[in-house]
Enzyme design. Structure first.
Site, short mmCIF file in Angstrom:
data_model
loop_
_atom_site.label_atom_id
_atom_site.label_comp_id
_atom_site.label_asym_id
_atom_site.label_seq_id
_atom_site.Cartn_x
_atom_site.Cartn_y
_atom_site.Cartn_z
CD GLU A 175 42.85 42.70 43.36
OE1 GLU A 175 42.26 43.66 43.55
OE2 GLU A 175 43.09 42.25 42.16
CD GLU A 294 40.61 39.19 40.89
OE1 GLU A 294 40.50 40.30 39.95
OE2 GLU A 294 40.46 38.96 41.67
O1 AHR Z 1 37.37 40.98 38.79
C1 AHR Z 1 37.11 42.25 39.33
C2 AHR Z 1 37.90 42.94 40.50
O2 AHR Z 1 39.10 42.97 40.36
C3 AHR Z 1 38.26 41.85 41.67
O3 AHR Z 1 36.93 41.79 42.62
C4 AHR Z 1 39.22 42.27 42.34
O4 AHR Z 1 39.84 41.24 43.05
C5 AHR Z 1 40.20 43.07 41.27
O5 AHR Z 1 40.60 44.12 41.79
#
Ligand code: AHR
Length: 503
Positions: A175, A294
């Site tokens: 990210e 994610e």
């Molecule tokens: O999964 C939780 C968090 O969400 C992770 O650390 C990050 O990559 C995202 O913002």
């Protein structure tokens, strides 16, 4: 049965793509109780010789997770991987700035690799491109993947790990478009460092596959320009671009929440379009694939997390307790991912244990399966094979953020070797049964094996340690077959798995 009906037509020739099993991947970050008190708790009565909780390992194996992303997440952008290798007693205790906690480094790369082996998973390794760069990245690849005879590989051997881990998939940071990220970068800054890291990592091990950071979510102001710029710099050096997105029901509007997968679908289509734009611009023959590494529902724990004091070891962060309605949304998100199996080759349900997770534990106590465990387990078990292009018609509704939302969300998967055809379906209608009429086409000789469904009188029902089976899947009756038409009643607000066999 009510009058609401949807129709679908199946033909074995209409294939979208083979499903890459890595679509059923997940994620473990050094965050909250994911590692300490989750996968690792040496004092627990069910801990194995390495301190891993065997009750957790058993549930992870039930989910059949082929690949697990590690060690973050936001955590990785401030992580020195060297802190997590070598004798545990000599490892430093660090402040993790991403989650404002204390990291004891009891678990690091080698321990996690061992855990993954016991969970029958591969590791998807992430490197730190927040505070670090190509040098530490190439050293880590050498430490993990090179046999021996060089400084870093010999150090691994000295640490007691003779054979290299041979990690295949590596994420180039996490990210990096987000201002919350340690070492946040502009697309140009990130594109350059990702390109240079990719080059040296592949020079150390040409067999690895790399994932460049896409946007943190579809609402980021830099989306999709971020992807276009990053890919301009990395297109020839990476195999995948990542997507991240979480969904929530903050205003309690269930009809709208259940339609969120349409947002995921639009996000995926835009990223594919951006990849193909760069491909055209570069006159490239190479197709860029997507890693949706994610995704999940995440909102229940947001407020509670702001109340936790900083700097403790493994505090209960991001411990969403999922409802039945969340499981329906997870079902629609899984269906959406699988429908795009021609371009999405990897995905990670974020995360796996305790932190926004299908598996929960009590430190020192028992463990249980959250509601979202079941749609994931079903798709991971039965959703392997080829995705069929399945034309579907039926009634739709409008809600706050979406128009023309089909009540039926579905995908069908054919496993030719096993002669099994599985239809995964969600009925979004909150009051009415939906009659699903499937024209089985050239699958007409297939017989119904079982219809499993998850339903609940109460959309807000949850599984808990005390009542772990409040919401579980149950075998249904009521489906019938006449000629080549299979008719299946899908209860109001339900997750369904319709399994047919050709044997
Ligand atoms: O999964 C939780 C968090 O969400 C992770 O650390 C990050 O990559 C995202 O913002």
């Amino acid at each position: 049965m009510g009058t609401l009906a949807s129709k679908m037509a199946l033909e074995r020739g209409f294939t979208v793509s083979e499903i890459d099993e890595r679509l059923y991947g997940s994620f473990i970050e050094h965050l909250g109780r994911a590692v300490y008190g989750g996968i690792y708790e040496p004092e627990h009565s069910r801990a194995d010789d390495a301190g891993f909780r065997t009750d957790v390992l058993e549930m992870v194996k039930e989910l059949r997770v082929p690949i697990v992303r590690y060690p973050g997440g936001n955590f990785v952008s401030g992580y020195n991987w060297e802190d997590g290798v070598g004798p545990v007693a000599e490892r430093p205790v660090r402040r993790d700035l991403a989650w404002q906690t204390t990291e004891p480094n009891w678990i690091g790369t080698n321990e996690f690799a061992l855990w993954a082996k016991r969970a029958q998973s591969e590791v998807m390794m992430a490197i730190n491109l927040g505070t670090r760069g190509p040098d530490e990245a190439r050293n880590l690849v050498e430490y993990c993947n090179h046999q021996s005879g060089s400084y870093w590989s010999d150090l691994r051997v000295k640490h007691g790990v003779k054979d290299p881990h041979k990690f295949k998939v590596w994420c180039l940071g996490n990210e990096m478009d987000g201002p919350w990220q340690i070492g946040h970068k502009t697309a140009l800054e990130y594109g350059r460092i990702a390109c240079e890291s990719a080059k040296v990592m592949k020079w150390v091990d040409p067999s690895i596959e790399l994932v460049a950071c896409g946007s943190s979510n579809r609402q980021m102001p830099t989306f999709p320009e971020w992807e276009a710029t990053v890919l301009e710099h990395t297109y020839d050096h990476v195999e995948y671009i990542s997507l991240h997105n979480y969904y929530g029901n903050r205003d309690g509007d269930t009809a709208n929440f259940l339609a969120r997968s349409l947002d995921m679908d639009a996000f995926i289509r835009s990223v594919i379009a951006t990849c193909d734009y760069v491909k055209a611009k570069k006159r490239s023959k190479k197709t860029m694939y997507l890693s949706f590494d994610e995704w999940n529902v995440w909102f229940h724990s947001n407020e509670a997390d702001t109340l936790l004091p900083p700097w403790s070891v493994a505090p209960p962060l991001l411990e969403d307790l999922y409802t039945f309605e969340d499981a329906l949304v997870v079902g629609t998100l899984l269906i959406t991912l699988v429908r795009h199996a021609d371009r999405i080759k990897m995905a990670s349900l974020a995360q796996l244990v305790n932190v926004i997770a299908p598996i929960m534990t009590k430190t020192g106590g028992g463990s249980w399966r959250q509601t979202i465990f079941y749609p994931f387990a079903h798709m991971s078990q039965f959703g392997r094979g080829v995705v069929l292009h399945t034309p579907t018609t039926g009634p739709m509704y409008d809600c706050k953020d979406f128009t023309d939302v089909p009540y039926l969300e579905s995908v069908s998967v054919w496993n030719e070797a096993e002669q099994q055809l599985t239809i995964f379906a969600v009925n979004r209608h909150l009051e009415e049964t939906l009659r699903l009429e499937c024209d089985l086409g050239d699958f007409s000789s297939y017989k119904l094996l079982e219809h499993i469904a998850m339903t609940s009188e109460n959309l807000k029902s949850r599984n808990t340690l005390e009542n772990p089976d409040a919401v579980i899947p149950v075998r249904q009756t009521g489906a019938s077959k006449e000629g080549r038409v299979l008719t299946v009643p899908l209860s109001a607000a339900s997750w369904n798995v319709i399994r047919l066999t050709g044997k």
